[in-house]
Design a protein around this motif. Structure first.
Motif, mmCIF file in Angstrom:
data_model
loop_
_atom_site.group_PDB
_atom_site.id
_atom_site.type_symbol
_atom_site.label_atom_id
_atom_site.label_comp_id
_atom_site.label_asym_id
_atom_site.label_seq_id
_atom_site.Cartn_x
_atom_site.Cartn_y
_atom_site.Cartn_z
ATOM 1 N N THR A 1 -1.944 -6.603 -0.594
ATOM 2 C CA THR A 1 -1.973 -5.224 -0.828
ATOM 3 C C THR A 1 -0.873 -4.652 -1.945
ATOM 4 O OG1 THR A 1 -2.604 -4.620 1.396
ATOM 5 C CG2 THR A 1 -1.989 -2.643 -0.069
ATOM 6 N N ILE A 2 -1.425 -4.397 -2.946
ATOM 7 C CA ILE A 2 -0.672 -3.918 -4.026
ATOM 8 C C ILE A 2 -0.462 -2.310 -4.090
ATOM 9 C CG2 ILE A 2 -2.454 -3.756 -5.892
ATOM 10 C CD1 ILE A 2 -0.436 -5.164 -7.857
ATOM 11 N N SER A 3 0.876 -1.895 -4.559
ATOM 12 C CA SER A 3 1.009 -0.369 -4.492
ATOM 13 C C SER A 3 2.025 -0.239 -5.721
ATOM 14 C CB SER A 3 1.289 0.152 -3.131
ATOM 15 O OG SER A 3 2.619 -0.590 -2.955
ATOM 16 N N GLY A 4 2.073 0.892 -6.022
ATOM 17 C CA GLY A 4 3.060 1.362 -6.965
ATOM 18 C C GLY A 4 3.741 2.948 -6.782
ATOM 19 N N ASP A 5 4.979 2.813 -7.419
ATOM 20 C CA ASP A 5 5.630 4.089 -7.522
ATOM 21 C C ASP A 5 5.888 4.265 -8.768
ATOM 22 O OD1 ASP A 5 7.474 5.979 -7.299
ATOM 23 O OD2 ASP A 5 8.627 5.107 -5.492
ATOM 24 N N ASN A 6 5.278 5.290 -9.404
ATOM 25 C CA ASN A 6 5.440 5.951 -10.800
ATOM 26 C C ASN A 6 6.774 6.370 -11.111
ATOM 27 O OD1 ASN A 6 3.071 5.249 -12.367
ATOM 28 N ND2 ASN A 6 1.733 6.764 -11.575
ATOM 29 N N ALA A 7 7.374 7.138 -10.056
ATOM 30 C CA ALA A 7 8.719 7.479 -10.243
ATOM 31 C C ALA A 7 9.541 6.640 -10.686
ATOM 32 C CB ALA A 7 9.015 8.574 -9.239
ATOM 33 N N LYS A 8 9.575 5.236 -10.056
ATOM 34 C CA LYS A 8 10.617 4.403 -9.909
ATOM 35 C C LYS A 8 10.165 3.210 -10.779
ATOM 36 C CE LYS A 8 12.146 4.974 -5.055
ATOM 37 N NZ LYS A 8 12.334 4.345 -3.729
ATOM 38 N N TYR A 9 8.707 3.194 -11.541
ATOM 39 C CA TYR A 9 8.324 2.163 -12.165
ATOM 40 C C TYR A 9 8.358 0.913 -11.555
ATOM 41 C CZ TYR A 9 8.295 5.346 -16.182
ATOM 42 O OH TYR A 9 8.268 6.695 -17.172
ATOM 43 N N THR A 10 7.844 0.997 -10.337
ATOM 44 C CA THR A 10 8.093 -0.276 -9.558
ATOM 45 C C THR A 10 6.824 -0.581 -8.777
ATOM 46 O OG1 THR A 10 10.353 -0.082 -9.040
ATOM 47 C CG2 THR A 10 9.369 -1.245 -7.588
ATOM 48 N N VAL A 11 6.424 -1.683 -8.537
ATOM 49 C CA VAL A 11 5.071 -2.131 -8.072
ATOM 50 C C VAL A 11 5.406 -3.137 -6.943
ATOM 51 C CG1 VAL A 11 3.055 -3.577 -8.214
ATOM 52 C CG2 VAL A 11 3.544 -1.698 -10.126
ATOM 53 N N TYR A 12 4.843 -2.966 -5.689
ATOM 54 C CA TYR A 12 5.054 -3.902 -4.655
ATOM 55 C C TYR A 12 3.764 -4.701 -4.506
ATOM 56 C CZ TYR A 12 8.547 -0.130 -4.256
ATOM 57 O OH TYR A 12 9.435 0.607 -4.551
ATOM 58 N N LEU A 13 3.958 -5.697 -3.865
ATOM 59 C CA LEU A 13 2.975 -6.691 -3.481
ATOM 60 C C LEU A 13 3.065 -7.055 -2.001
ATOM 61 C CD1 LEU A 13 0.145 -8.111 -4.117
ATOM 62 C CD2 LEU A 13 1.476 -10.254 -4.735
ATOM 63 N N GLN A 14 2.417 -6.475 -1.115
ATOM 64 C CA GLN A 14 2.746 -6.799 0.366
ATOM 65 C C GLN A 14 1.837 -8.047 0.902
ATOM 66 O OE1 GLN A 14 4.912 -5.590 2.714
ATOM 67 N NE2 GLN A 14 4.125 -7.281 4.090
ATOM 68 N N MET A 15 2.500 -9.043 1.264
ATOM 69 C CA MET A 15 1.652 -10.162 1.421
ATOM 70 C C MET A 15 1.672 -10.722 2.918
ATOM 71 S SD MET A 15 2.781 -12.580 -1.837
ATOM 72 C CE MET A 15 4.248 -12.864 -1.346
ATOM 73 N N ASN A 16 0.496 -10.547 3.767
ATOM 74 C CA ASN A 16 0.283 -10.892 5.175
ATOM 75 C C ASN A 16 -0.428 -12.034 5.284
ATOM 76 O OD1 ASN A 16 1.884 -8.509 5.670
ATOM 77 N ND2 ASN A 16 -0.076 -7.478 5.549
#
Length: 124
Positions: A69-84
Motif C-alpha cells: 500500500t502506497i500513501s503520501g503526506d503532502n505536508a511532509k513531502y513524504t511517501v510511504y510504501l507499506q509492504m505486507n
C-alpha cells in the motif's frame, strides 16, 4: 534541486512486513507523482507502485497488488510504501522516484529524479 531520501529497508522472513519511506526536498508544488521501482539481482528495474500527490490516485504492479500500500503526506513531502506478506521474489533494491506529472505511471521515462535506493531482503 529535488532530492529523495529513502529509509526503512531491511531483512525479513517470508510473510513479514516492512515500511519504506521517501522524503522529498526542494519541491515547491504538489503537482507531482512519486513512487517506487525495484531491481532484483540480475534483473531489470520494475515499477512497483506510484501515487499522484495532486489527487491521491495510485497504481500497483500486479505482483504486489493486495500486499503493498502506497500513501503520501503532502505536508511532509513524504511517501510511504507499506509492504505486507513479503515474498522472496520481493527481494531487491527499492528506489524512490519522482516525476513532474499528475498521472501515476509505471514508465521509467515519467520520472525525473531517483533516490539512492534501499535494500529489501526476504529470505528464510
Amino acid at each position: 534541486q529535488v532530492q529523495l531520501v529513502e529509509s526503512g529497508g531491511g531483512s525479513v522472513h517470508p510473510g513479514g512486513s516492512l515500511r519504506l519511506s521517501c522524503a522529498a526536498s526542494g519541491l515547491t508544488t504538489n503537482y507531482y507523482i512519486i513512487g517506487w521501482f525495484r531491481q532484483a539481482p540480475r534483473k531489470g528495474q520494475e515499477g512497483v507502485s506510484c501515487i499522484s500527490m495532486n489527487d491521491g490516485r495510485t497504481i500497483y504492479a500486479d505482483s504486489v497488488k493486495g500486499r503493498f500500500t502506497i500513501s503520501g503526506d503532502n505536508a511532509k513531502y513524504t511517501v510511504y510504501l507499506q509492504m505486507n506478506n513479503l515474498k522472496p521474489e520481493d527481494t531487491g533494491t527499492y528506489y524512490c522516484v519522482l516525476g513532474r506529472a499528475v498521472v501515476p505511471s509505471m514508465s521509467r521515462t515519467a520520472y525525473d529524479f531517483w533516490g539512492q535506493g534501499t535494500q529489501v531482503t526476504v529470505s528464510s
